[in-house]
Design a protein around this motif. Structure first.
Motif, PDB file in Angstrom:
ATOM      1  N   VAL A 156       2.312  31.001  43.377  1.00 39.29           N
ATOM      2  CA  VAL A 156       3.053  29.788  43.772  1.00 39.29           C
ATOM      3  C   VAL A 156       2.211  28.939  44.715  1.00 39.29           C
ATOM      4  CG1 VAL A 156       5.066  29.000  45.080  1.00 39.29           C
ATOM      5  CG2 VAL A 156       5.312  30.814  43.392  1.00 39.29           C
ATOM      6  N   GLN A 157       1.500  29.578  45.630  1.00 34.08           N
ATOM      7  CA  GLN A 157       0.717  28.837  46.607  1.00 34.08           C
ATOM      8  C   GLN A 157      -0.476  28.127  45.971  1.00 34.08           C
ATOM      9  OE1 GLN A 157      -0.644  31.256  49.835  1.00 34.08           O
ATOM     10  NE2 GLN A 157      -1.616  29.566  50.915  1.00 34.08           N
ATOM     11  N   HIS A 174      -0.930  27.553  42.636  1.00 32.71           N
ATOM     12  CA  HIS A 174      -0.574  26.914  41.355  1.00 32.71           C
ATOM     13  C   HIS A 174      -1.518  27.374  40.240  1.00 32.71           C
ATOM     14  CE1 HIS A 174       2.205  24.347  43.478  1.00 32.71           C
ATOM     15  NE2 HIS A 174       1.234  23.962  44.296  1.00 32.71           N
ATOM     16  N   SER A 175      -1.889  28.635  40.287  1.00 34.07           N
ATOM     17  CA  SER A 175      -2.818  29.181  39.311  1.00 34.07           C
ATOM     18  C   SER A 175      -2.611  30.697  39.246  1.00 34.07           C
ATOM     19  CB  SER A 175      -4.259  28.878  39.735  1.00 34.07           C
ATOM     20  OG  SER A 175      -5.160  29.594  38.940  1.00 34.07           O
TER      21      SER A 175
END
Length: 117
Positions: A68-69, A71-72
């Motif tokens: 989530v942090q 985005h990958s």
């Protein structure tokens, strides 16, 4: 007296357990009934199993948080896969240097971990 009996034989705990197990096997139980020996080791193994399960769940949550942090999926995967490789390198270096794990080795592991990030 007891030292002469046990010298070269099983240790005290092994001797006690073998006597106890032989006595338990001689007791006739009805169908579906029995007796089992449990102790500190059994409790410790169950605790370690629960701890390992909790660590797996925690690792999954850390991975999801990093996904989530960043985005990958690739970056968190690379970060988490670097940890076992760091430990492998650290223990390999200690093995090659014929050294024990000490506070210096732990400090070096923290320095390596800081450089990866």
């Amino acid at each position: 007296f007891w030292d002469s009996i046990r010298k070269g034989g099983p240790g005290e705990m092994n001797l006690d357990m073998s006597i106890l197990m032989n006595g338990m096997s001689a007791i006739p139980f009805q169908q579906g009934y029995g007796m089992e020996m449990r102790g500190d080791m059994t409790e410790m193994m169950q605790s370690f199993d629960r701890l390992l399960g909790a660590m797996k769940v925690a690792l999954l949550f850390v991975f999801l948080l990093l996904v989530v942090q960043f985005h990958s999926i690739v970056q968190p995967l690379v970060m988490l896969l670097a940890i076992p490789l760091q430990l492998l390198g650290m223990f390999g270096g200690l093995l090659l240097a014929h050294q024990n794990v000490s506070s210096n080795g732990k400090t070096a592991r923290m320095a390596i971990a800081a450089n990866v990030r």
